[in-house]
Every structure is written in C-alpha cells, then in structure tokens.
Design a protein around this motif. Structure first.
Motif, PDB file in Angstrom:
ATOM      1  N   ALA A 144      -6.443  -9.080   0.046  1.00 24.91           N
ATOM      2  CA  ALA A 144      -7.834  -8.618   0.002  1.00 24.91           C
ATOM      3  C   ALA A 144      -8.041  -7.407   0.906  1.00 24.91           C
ATOM      4  CB  ALA A 144      -8.776  -9.751   0.413  1.00 24.91           C
ATOM      5  N   ASN A 197      -4.871  -4.402  -0.292  1.00 21.85           N
ATOM      6  CA  ASN A 197      -4.910  -3.891  -1.661  1.00 21.85           C
ATOM      7  C   ASN A 197      -6.318  -3.645  -2.190  1.00 21.85           C
ATOM      8  OD1 ASN A 197      -2.398  -5.392  -1.180  1.00 21.85           O
ATOM      9  ND2 ASN A 197      -1.872  -4.720  -3.220  1.00 21.85           N
ATOM     10  N   ARG A 198      -7.275  -4.393  -1.703  1.00 22.50           N
ATOM     11  CA  ARG A 198      -8.618  -4.292  -2.258  1.00 22.50           C
ATOM     12  C   ARG A 198      -9.656  -3.785  -1.265  1.00 22.50           C
ATOM     13  NH1 ARG A 198      -8.726  -4.302  -7.332  1.00 22.50           N
ATOM     14  NH2 ARG A 198     -10.873  -4.992  -7.219  1.00 22.50           N
ATOM     15  N   ASP A 257     -11.406  -5.488   0.587  1.00 21.95           N
ATOM     16  CA  ASP A 257     -12.520  -6.378   0.283  1.00 21.95           C
ATOM     17  C   ASP A 257     -12.688  -7.386   1.422  1.00 21.95           C
ATOM     18  OD1 ASP A 257     -14.305  -8.293  -0.722  1.00 21.95           O
ATOM     19  OD2 ASP A 257     -13.535  -8.101  -2.759  1.00 21.95           O
TER      20      ASP A 257
END
Length: 101
Positions: free
Chosen positions: A58, A61-62, A64
């Motif tokens: 998370a 890569n994101r 988030d």
C-alpha cells in the motif's frame, strides 16, 4: 457510484469488521487456562506476514495511507493474538513444570 467506489466501500467495510473480529479471539486466548492450545501460531503468523506485506504494498506501490492503516490494524490484531498466546503457553508450561517437581 462507480465500480471503483463500490469496491473501496466494500474493502473498507470488510476490513473494518475484520479488525473487530480479532477481539473475541484475543479475549478467548487471554482467558484460556490450557496454554491457548487452539491458537495456530503458523496460521496467525502467516496472517501477520500477509498483512505486513500488504502495508508495504500500500505504501510503496500505491502510496495509499488509508489502505496501509487498515492493514496495520489487522497486523496489530494478529500480533496481539500471537503475543497473548505465547505468553499463555509459557505460563502453562511453567505451571506444568512446577507441578511435576
């Protein structure tokens, strides 16, 4: 509401409920008088590893933070169950050893 919105709502709802679902398992492990023998260290350890890798995914890569926070809470639930169970097993072993001497 888009499909992406619906999946986000479902993800958030399910993972929020899952965090709450750890509480009965934690309570059972804490109250157990037989060394929390029903707790599988390999299963809960795998869950902990899975949640920890999801936090890394998370964040890396994101980017988030919400997803990372959700999986961090899940990882903390798993770690709590493992720690309480290890403590209870240690106590149980100690009582068995002291009673056999």
């Amino acid at each position: 509401m888009t499909v992406a919105d619906i999946t986000l709502v479902m993800f958030t709802l399910c993972n929020s409920l899952r965090v709450l679902a750890y509480l009965p398992q934690i309570a059972k492990a804490a109250a157990d008088r037989n060394g929390a023998e029903a707790i599988s260290f390999s299963t809960w350890g795998l869950f902990l590893l899975s949640h920890t890798s999801a936090v890394a995914y998370a964040l890396v890569n994101r980017a988030d933070w919400t997803m990372a926070a959700m999986f961090t809470a899940n990882a903390m639930g798993c770690a709590t169950i493992l720690l309480i169970s290890a403590w209870k097993r240690s106590q149980h072993r100690s009582s068995i050893l002291s009673n056999s001497v």
